[in-house]
Design a protein around this motif. Structure first.
Motif, PDB file in Angstrom:
ATOM      1  N   LEU A  62       0.828  -1.203   0.000  1.00 23.79           N
ATOM      2  CA  LEU A  62       0.000   0.000   0.000  1.00 23.79           C
ATOM      3  C   LEU A  62       0.864   1.255   0.000  1.00 23.79           C
ATOM      4  N   GLY A  63       1.951   1.230   0.755  1.00 21.48           N
ATOM      5  CA  GLY A  63       2.859   2.366   0.777  1.00 21.48           C
ATOM      6  C   GLY A  63       3.494   2.619  -0.572  1.00 21.48           C
ATOM      7  N   GLN A  64       3.867   1.549  -1.262  1.00 18.10           N
ATOM      8  CA  GLN A  64       4.466   1.689  -2.589  1.00 18.10           C
ATOM      9  C   GLN A  64       3.473   2.261  -3.593  1.00 18.10           C
ATOM     10  N   THR A  65       2.214   1.854  -3.467  1.00 13.92           N
ATOM     11  CA  THR A  65       1.181   2.346  -4.373  1.00 13.92           C
ATOM     12  C   THR A  65       1.032   3.852  -4.263  1.00 13.92           C
ATOM     13  N   MET A  66       0.996   4.353  -3.046  1.00 16.88           N
ATOM     14  CA  MET A  66       0.834   5.786  -2.842  1.00 16.88           C
ATOM     15  C   MET A  66       2.099   6.544  -3.253  1.00 16.88           C
ATOM     16  N   THR A  67       3.255   6.002  -2.946  1.00 21.32           N
ATOM     17  CA  THR A  67       4.506   6.676  -3.274  1.00 21.32           C
ATOM     18  C   THR A  67       4.684   6.805  -4.782  1.00 21.32           C
ATOM     19  N   ALA A  68       4.251   5.771  -5.525  1.00 23.75           N
ATOM     20  CA  ALA A  68       4.427   5.773  -6.975  1.00 23.75           C
ATOM     21  C   ALA A  68       3.604   6.874  -7.640  1.00 23.75           C
ATOM     22  N   SER A  69       2.378   7.082  -7.153  1.00 23.61           N
ATOM     23  CA  SER A  69       1.510   8.099  -7.763  1.00 23.61           C
ATOM     24  C   SER A  69       0.487   8.564  -6.737  1.00 23.61           C
ATOM     25  N   PRO A  70       0.895   9.447  -5.839  1.00 27.47           N
ATOM     26  CA  PRO A  70      -0.011   9.842  -4.754  1.00 27.47           C
ATOM     27  C   PRO A  70      -1.310  10.467  -5.232  1.00 27.47           C
ATOM     28  N   LEU A  71      -1.242  11.434  -6.130  1.00 25.60           N
ATOM     29  CA  LEU A  71      -2.464  12.080  -6.609  1.00 25.60           C
ATOM     30  C   LEU A  71      -3.265  11.130  -7.492  1.00 25.60           C
ATOM     31  N   THR A 120     -11.173  11.260   2.069  1.00 31.18           N
ATOM     32  CA  THR A 120     -11.518  12.580   2.606  1.00 31.18           C
ATOM     33  C   THR A 120     -10.434  13.072   3.549  1.00 31.18           C
ATOM     34  N   TYR A 121      -9.942  12.172   4.389  1.00 28.34           N
ATOM     35  CA  TYR A 121      -8.872  12.532   5.329  1.00 28.34           C
ATOM     36  C   TYR A 121      -7.638  13.036   4.570  1.00 28.34           C
ATOM     37  N   ILE A 122      -7.279  12.327   3.514  1.00 27.38           N
ATOM     38  CA  ILE A 122      -6.103  12.712   2.737  1.00 27.38           C
ATOM     39  C   ILE A 122      -6.341  14.041   2.025  1.00 27.38           C
ATOM     40  N   ARG A 123      -7.520  14.227   1.463  1.00 26.06           N
ATOM     41  CA  ARG A 123      -7.845  15.438   0.720  1.00 26.06           C
ATOM     42  C   ARG A 123      -7.888  16.688   1.602  1.00 26.06           C
ATOM     43  N   THR A 124      -8.117  16.515   2.897  1.00 25.04           N
ATOM     44  CA  THR A 124      -8.165  17.684   3.789  1.00 25.04           C
ATOM     45  C   THR A 124      -6.783  18.263   4.049  1.00 25.04           C
ATOM     46  N   HIS A 125      -5.749  17.563   3.615  1.00 22.20           N
ATOM     47  CA  HIS A 125      -4.383  18.045   3.793  1.00 22.20           C
ATOM     48  C   HIS A 125      -3.885  18.723   2.519  1.00 22.20           C
ATOM     49  N   PRO A 126      -2.976  19.683   2.645  1.00 20.09           N
ATOM     50  CA  PRO A 126      -2.370  20.283   1.449  1.00 20.09           C
ATOM     51  C   PRO A 126      -1.694  19.211   0.609  1.00 20.09           C
ATOM     52  N   GLU A 127      -1.548  19.470  -0.691  1.00 15.48           N
ATOM     53  CA  GLU A 127      -0.995  18.460  -1.593  1.00 15.48           C
ATOM     54  C   GLU A 127       0.373  17.963  -1.139  1.00 15.48           C
ATOM     55  N   ASN A 128       1.186  18.861  -0.590  1.00 10.94           N
ATOM     56  CA  ASN A 128       2.522  18.436  -0.180  1.00 10.94           C
ATOM     57  C   ASN A 128       2.523  17.651   1.130  1.00 10.94           C
ATOM     58  N   ARG A 129       1.329  17.475   1.730  1.00 10.65           N
ATOM     59  CA  ARG A 129       1.222  16.708   2.971  1.00 10.65           C
ATOM     60  C   ARG A 129       0.375  15.450   2.796  1.00 10.65           C
ATOM     61  N   ARG A 130      -0.098  15.202   1.593  1.00  9.03           N
ATOM     62  CA  ARG A 130      -1.025  14.082   1.408  1.00  9.03           C
ATOM     63  C   ARG A 130      -0.350  12.729   1.506  1.00  9.03           C
ATOM     64  N   ASN A 131       0.896  12.642   1.062  1.00  8.07           N
ATOM     65  CA  ASN A 131       1.622  11.387   1.262  1.00  8.07           C
ATOM     66  C   ASN A 131       1.725  11.059   2.744  1.00  8.07           C
ATOM     67  N   GLN A 132       2.045  12.078   3.541  1.00  9.13           N
ATOM     68  CA  GLN A 132       2.174  11.872   4.980  1.00  9.13           C
ATOM     69  C   GLN A 132       0.825  11.516   5.604  1.00  9.13           C
ATOM     70  N   ALA A 133      -0.248  12.152   5.117  1.00 10.96           N
ATOM     71  CA  ALA A 133      -1.587  11.840   5.633  1.00 10.96           C
ATOM     72  C   ALA A 133      -1.938  10.382   5.337  1.00 10.96           C
ATOM     73  N   PHE A 134      -1.599   9.919   4.145  1.00 18.20           N
ATOM     74  CA  PHE A 134      -1.817   8.519   3.789  1.00 18.20           C
ATOM     75  C   PHE A 134      -1.022   7.612   4.727  1.00 18.20           C
ATOM     76  N   ASP A 135       0.251   7.945   4.936  1.00 18.98           N
ATOM     77  CA  ASP A 135       1.095   7.154   5.825  1.00 18.98           C
ATOM     78  C   ASP A 135       0.549   7.135   7.250  1.00 18.98           C
ATOM     79  N   ASP A 136       0.001   8.268   7.696  1.00 20.84           N
ATOM     80  CA  ASP A 136      -0.545   8.336   9.055  1.00 20.84           C
ATOM     81  C   ASP A 136      -1.729   7.387   9.203  1.00 20.84           C
TER      82      ASP A 136
END
Length: 219
Positions: free
Chosen positions: A101-110, A182-198
């Motif tokens: 799951l982490g690799q999926t988000m890292t490869a193409s977060p948006l 929704t949780y991820i989208r509430t964060h700025p784009e440069n923080r969405r990877n971190q929100a996903f990781d959280d």
């Protein structure tokens, strides 16, 4: 959809390339129509007409109309099972799923977030698609159960593989939920990877530690 090369490294034939292009055209056209008018308001005949093929041709590529929405299901399931099967020494199935799951988000977060949001919008209130999604998760659980049973040398009907599979797929399922998006989208784009990781870290911790004491009511 697979690029210009087979896994063997040989270039696919012209016929195979045309089939891949037709399949992708059907997916793209169906997704656009579903997004605009809703799944239940679009017919297979309309999709076929827009791609300039016969309606029966659609069913050559997709046995059911619902398969146009869940066209990537087989590939996702294959990747999930292979990550568990090919995990390195010292790693658990939980490690494998979290890593995937982490690799999926890292490869193409948006891209990952956009694709999941598209899926949820398409499913919407459609009872047929909601049922199809539940069947997908059940299929994932059964496949992971079979892999864990073989890996640990116990029957598929033994309790541990089935319960562990349900929890592993639950992590995947919640990461793909509208709430997670929704949780991820509430964060700025440069923080969405971190929100996903959280979110993923919470899922891993609660699954890894067990939930026996979660939300226990006070006396």
């Amino acid at each position: 959809m697979g690029g210009d090369q087979h896994e063997s490294g040989t270039r696919p034939s012209l016929r195979e390339r045309k089939k891949l292009l037709t399949r992708q055209a059907l997916i793209d056209t169906a997704e656009g129509m579903f997004a605009e008018r809703g799944f239940d308001n679009v017919t297979v005949a309309e999709i076929a007409d827009a791609v300039n093929v016969a309606a029966k041709t659609v069913f050559v590529y997709f046995p059911t109309k619902e398969d146009l929405v869940f066209h990537g299901e087989d590939e996702v399931l294959r990747t999930l099972v292979e990550h568990i099967r090919n995990r390195p020494a010292g790693h658990t199935p939980l490690d494998a799923v979290v890593e995937m799951l982490g690799q999926t988000m890292t490869a193409s977060p948006l891209g990952a977030v956009t694709e999941l949001e598209r899926l949820h919008r398409t499913v919407g209130e459609s009872a047929g698609l909601q049922a199809r999604m539940r069947l997908m998760w059940e299929r994932f659980e059964l496949a992971v159960t079979a892999e864990l049973a073989e890996d640990t040398g116990v029957p598929r009907y033994a309790p541990r593989p089935r319960i562990a599979a349900a929890q592993l797929v639950m992590i995947y399922r919640t990461m793909a939920s509208p709430e997670a998006m929704t949780y991820i989208r509430t964060h700025p784009e440069n923080r969405r990877n971190q929100a996903f990781d959280d979110w993923l870290a919470v899922a891993r911790d609660m699954t890894g530690e067990g939930i026996a004491d979660y939300a226990r009511r006070e006396r």
